[in-house]
Design an enzyme around this catalytic site. Structure first.
Site, mmCIF file in Angstrom:
data_model
loop_
_atom_site.group_PDB
_atom_site.id
_atom_site.type_symbol
_atom_site.label_atom_id
_atom_site.label_comp_id
_atom_site.label_asym_id
_atom_site.label_seq_id
_atom_site.Cartn_x
_atom_site.Cartn_y
_atom_site.Cartn_z
ATOM 1 N N ASN A 101 -30.907 -1.292 -16.843
ATOM 2 C CA ASN A 101 -30.473 -1.348 -18.054
ATOM 3 C C ASN A 101 -30.905 -2.720 -19.034
ATOM 4 O O ASN A 101 -31.008 -4.123 -18.329
ATOM 5 C CB ASN A 101 -28.914 -1.427 -18.727
ATOM 6 C CG ASN A 101 -28.444 -0.539 -18.134
ATOM 7 O OD1 ASN A 101 -28.815 0.879 -17.402
ATOM 8 N ND2 ASN A 101 -26.935 -0.208 -17.940
ATOM 9 N N VAL A 102 -31.229 -2.524 -19.849
ATOM 10 C CA VAL A 102 -31.791 -4.319 -21.099
ATOM 11 C C VAL A 102 -30.666 -4.669 -21.614
ATOM 12 O O VAL A 102 -31.036 -5.151 -22.809
ATOM 13 C CB VAL A 102 -33.594 -3.350 -21.627
ATOM 14 C CG1 VAL A 102 -34.147 -3.640 -20.395
ATOM 15 C CG2 VAL A 102 -33.378 -1.952 -22.784
ATOM 16 N N HIS A 118 -35.385 -4.747 -15.684
ATOM 17 C CA HIS A 118 -36.330 -4.548 -16.494
ATOM 18 C C HIS A 118 -36.132 -5.196 -17.740
ATOM 19 O O HIS A 118 -36.677 -4.320 -18.508
ATOM 20 C CB HIS A 118 -36.142 -2.530 -16.902
ATOM 21 C CG HIS A 118 -36.215 -1.465 -15.515
ATOM 22 N ND1 HIS A 118 -35.937 -0.753 -15.745
ATOM 23 C CD2 HIS A 118 -36.700 -1.932 -15.106
ATOM 24 C CE1 HIS A 118 -36.151 0.335 -15.332
ATOM 25 N NE2 HIS A 118 -37.127 -0.290 -13.944
ATOM 26 N N CYS A 151 -45.443 -13.999 -31.671
ATOM 27 C CA CYS A 151 -45.233 -15.174 -30.894
ATOM 28 C C CYS A 151 -45.251 -16.437 -32.058
ATOM 29 O O CYS A 151 -46.544 -16.626 -32.252
ATOM 30 C CB CYS A 151 -46.505 -15.263 -29.914
ATOM 31 S SG CYS A 151 -46.744 -17.110 -28.909
ATOM 32 N N GLY A 190 -23.953 5.715 -12.729
ATOM 33 C CA GLY A 190 -24.862 5.966 -13.818
ATOM 34 C C GLY A 190 -26.450 5.623 -14.093
ATOM 35 O O GLY A 190 -26.681 5.458 -15.190
ATOM 36 N N ALA A 234 -18.637 6.586 -15.155
ATOM 37 C CA ALA A 234 -18.542 5.254 -14.520
ATOM 38 C C ALA A 234 -16.652 4.452 -15.083
ATOM 39 O O ALA A 234 -16.231 3.613 -14.591
ATOM 40 C CB ALA A 234 -19.356 4.331 -14.296
HETATM 41 P P1 OAD Z 1 -30.951 8.024 -17.625
HETATM 42 O O1 OAD Z 1 -30.882 7.999 -18.672
HETATM 43 O O2 OAD Z 1 -32.409 8.160 -16.252
HETATM 44 O O3 OAD Z 1 -29.598 8.436 -16.493
HETATM 45 C C1 OAD Z 1 -28.876 7.921 -16.268
HETATM 46 C C2 OAD Z 1 -27.289 8.610 -15.985
HETATM 47 O O4 OAD Z 1 -26.015 8.268 -16.323
HETATM 48 C C3 OAD Z 1 -27.205 10.087 -15.494
HETATM 49 O O5 OAD Z 1 -27.713 11.025 -14.290
HETATM 50 C C4 OAD Z 1 -26.120 10.566 -16.078
HETATM 51 O O6 OAD Z 1 -25.577 11.694 -15.471
HETATM 52 C C5 OAD Z 1 -25.379 9.203 -16.127
HETATM 53 N N1 OAD Z 1 -24.309 9.117 -16.701
HETATM 54 C C6 OAD Z 1 -24.122 9.831 -18.122
HETATM 55 N N2 OAD Z 1 -23.244 9.621 -18.622
HETATM 56 C C7 OAD Z 1 -22.315 8.506 -17.389
HETATM 57 C C8 OAD Z 1 -20.989 7.970 -17.280
HETATM 58 N N3 OAD Z 1 -19.965 8.106 -18.465
HETATM 59 N N4 OAD Z 1 -20.767 6.867 -16.101
HETATM 60 C C9 OAD Z 1 -21.444 7.273 -15.355
HETATM 61 N N5 OAD Z 1 -23.033 7.064 -15.044
HETATM 62 C C10 OAD Z 1 -23.059 8.294 -16.741
HETATM 63 O O7 OAD Z 1 -31.028 6.176 -17.026
HETATM 64 P P2 OAD Z 1 -31.437 5.525 -16.116
HETATM 65 O O8 OAD Z 1 -30.865 6.324 -14.580
HETATM 66 O O9 OAD Z 1 -30.653 4.343 -15.902
HETATM 67 O O10 OAD Z 1 -36.860 2.646 -17.971
HETATM 68 O O11 OAD Z 1 -32.688 5.539 -15.987
HETATM 69 C C11 OAD Z 1 -33.442 4.402 -15.454
HETATM 70 C C12 OAD Z 1 -34.970 4.326 -16.193
HETATM 71 O O12 OAD Z 1 -35.636 4.814 -16.987
HETATM 72 C C13 OAD Z 1 -34.609 3.155 -17.534
HETATM 73 O O13 OAD Z 1 -34.176 1.539 -17.352
HETATM 74 C C14 OAD Z 1 -35.882 3.775 -18.213
HETATM 75 C C15 OAD Z 1 -35.999 4.809 -17.945
HETATM 76 O O14 OAD Z 1 -37.148 5.288 -19.160
HETATM 77 C C16 OAD Z 1 -38.117 2.298 -18.876
HETATM 78 O O15 OAD Z 1 -37.523 2.404 -19.745
HETATM 79 C C17 OAD Z 1 -38.671 1.462 -17.683
#
Ligand code: OAD
Length: 247
Positions: A101-102, A118, A151, A190, A234
């Site tokens: 997460n950012v 990230h 910048c 998550g 979570a």
């Molecule tokens: P995603 O949006 O791909 O996945 C979020 C996950 O959180 C999903 O599997 C949901 O089912 C789950 N979720 C939703 N609500 C929840 C809750 N309350 N508790 C627990 N889980 C829950 O996000 P990331 O896996 O973080 O990268 O995505 C990875 C990367 O892809 C990000 O950092 C970003 C994105 O594109 C870049 O921008 C480079």
């Protein structure tokens, strides 16, 4: 839920624990996730907004999108999931949080030993990589005064200091995250567990002998390979685990 008791039992007494977090951990704070029914990538194309090519094509559009996300995040607060993870790292020196997460909500919750794979949406860097120091600077103004910030070193374009698709992660962060896979318990919370190298960390931890768990209301590609799945949000599950750990 009996699974909660099982995971709590594994965590109790473990000296090395790593929790990998993704956008789902911030969902309860009102920060949109990327995938899933309401995910950002349903409405927007990653290639239009989160790649170096997209920025080269239209920096104002990319900044508009980041400005909108900064506004949403500025209006949000850490939720109980962030708070529990922060408490764990403050209590136990061998417990780490690795995040994709950012939004810096883990930072705002005062998490120790946090590895941000990230980057941070609150940091900017020079688009041209002019070499001025500091390489990244923090700017938390919402909204930013200019449509495309500059910048401070070379007056060229500034960009969000986040990792975009097609870019490499900071090798120091990757190395720290890999070291953190040497643990007794590894929890993915998550995250859709799709994007590498973050997704590979779970596998690395498992092959090094960690007990692995997933906290996610939905199934993910990792679900079938972890030792335990907690199909719940979570912000509910982590406080319940914490209650068992401290009682
Ligand atoms: P995603 O949006 O791909 O996945 C979020 C996950 O959180 C999903 O599997 C949901 O089912 C789950 N979720 C939703 N609500 C929840 C809750 N309350 N508790 C627990 N889980 C829950 O996000 P990331 O896996 O973080 O990268 O995505 C990875 C990367 O892809 C990000 O950092 C970003 C994105 O594109 C870049 O921008 C480079």
């Amino acid at each position: 839920m009996e699974q909660i008791g099982r995971l709590a039992a594994r965590l109790r007494g473990a000296s090395r624990v790593t929790v990998l977090t993704g956008a789902g951990v911030s969902a309860a704070s009102g920060v949109p996730t990327f995938r899933g029914a309401d995910g950002l990538w349903r409405q927007y194309r990653a290639t239009d907004l989160a790649t170096p090519d997209a920025f080269a094509r239209d920096p104002a559009l990319v900044w508009e999108w980041y400005g909108w996300r900064r506004e949403k995040i500025a209006a949000s607060r850490p939720n109980p999931a962030h708070d529990v993870l922060a408490a764990w790292t403050r209590r136990a020196p061998g417990w780490h949080v690795v995040t994709q997460n950012v939004d810096d909500l883990h930072v705002r919750a005062e998490t120790d030993r946090l590895i941000r794979l990230h980057g941070s949406i609150w940091e900017l860097s020079c688009w041209a990589g002019c070499g001025g120091r500091p390489k990244r600077w923090r700017d938390e103004r919402v909204p930013l005064p200019e449509a495309v910030p500059r910048c401070p070193h070379c007056c060229g374009l500034a960009r969000p200091a986040v990792v975009w698709f097609g870019e490499s992660l900071d090798p120091a962060d990757v190395a720290a995250a890999e070291r953190a896979t040497a643990c007794e318990v590894f929890v993915a919370a998550g995250t859709s567990a799709i994007v590498h190298p973050a997704a590979g960390l779970l596998e690395a931890a498992r092959s090094r002998g960690a007990f692995t768990a997933e906290v996610n209301p939905e199934a993910t590609p990792a679900s079938s390979s972890v030792d335990l799945t907690l199909r719940a949000p979570a912000e509910q599950v982590l406080p319940e685990i914490e209650l068992r750990l401290i009682s």
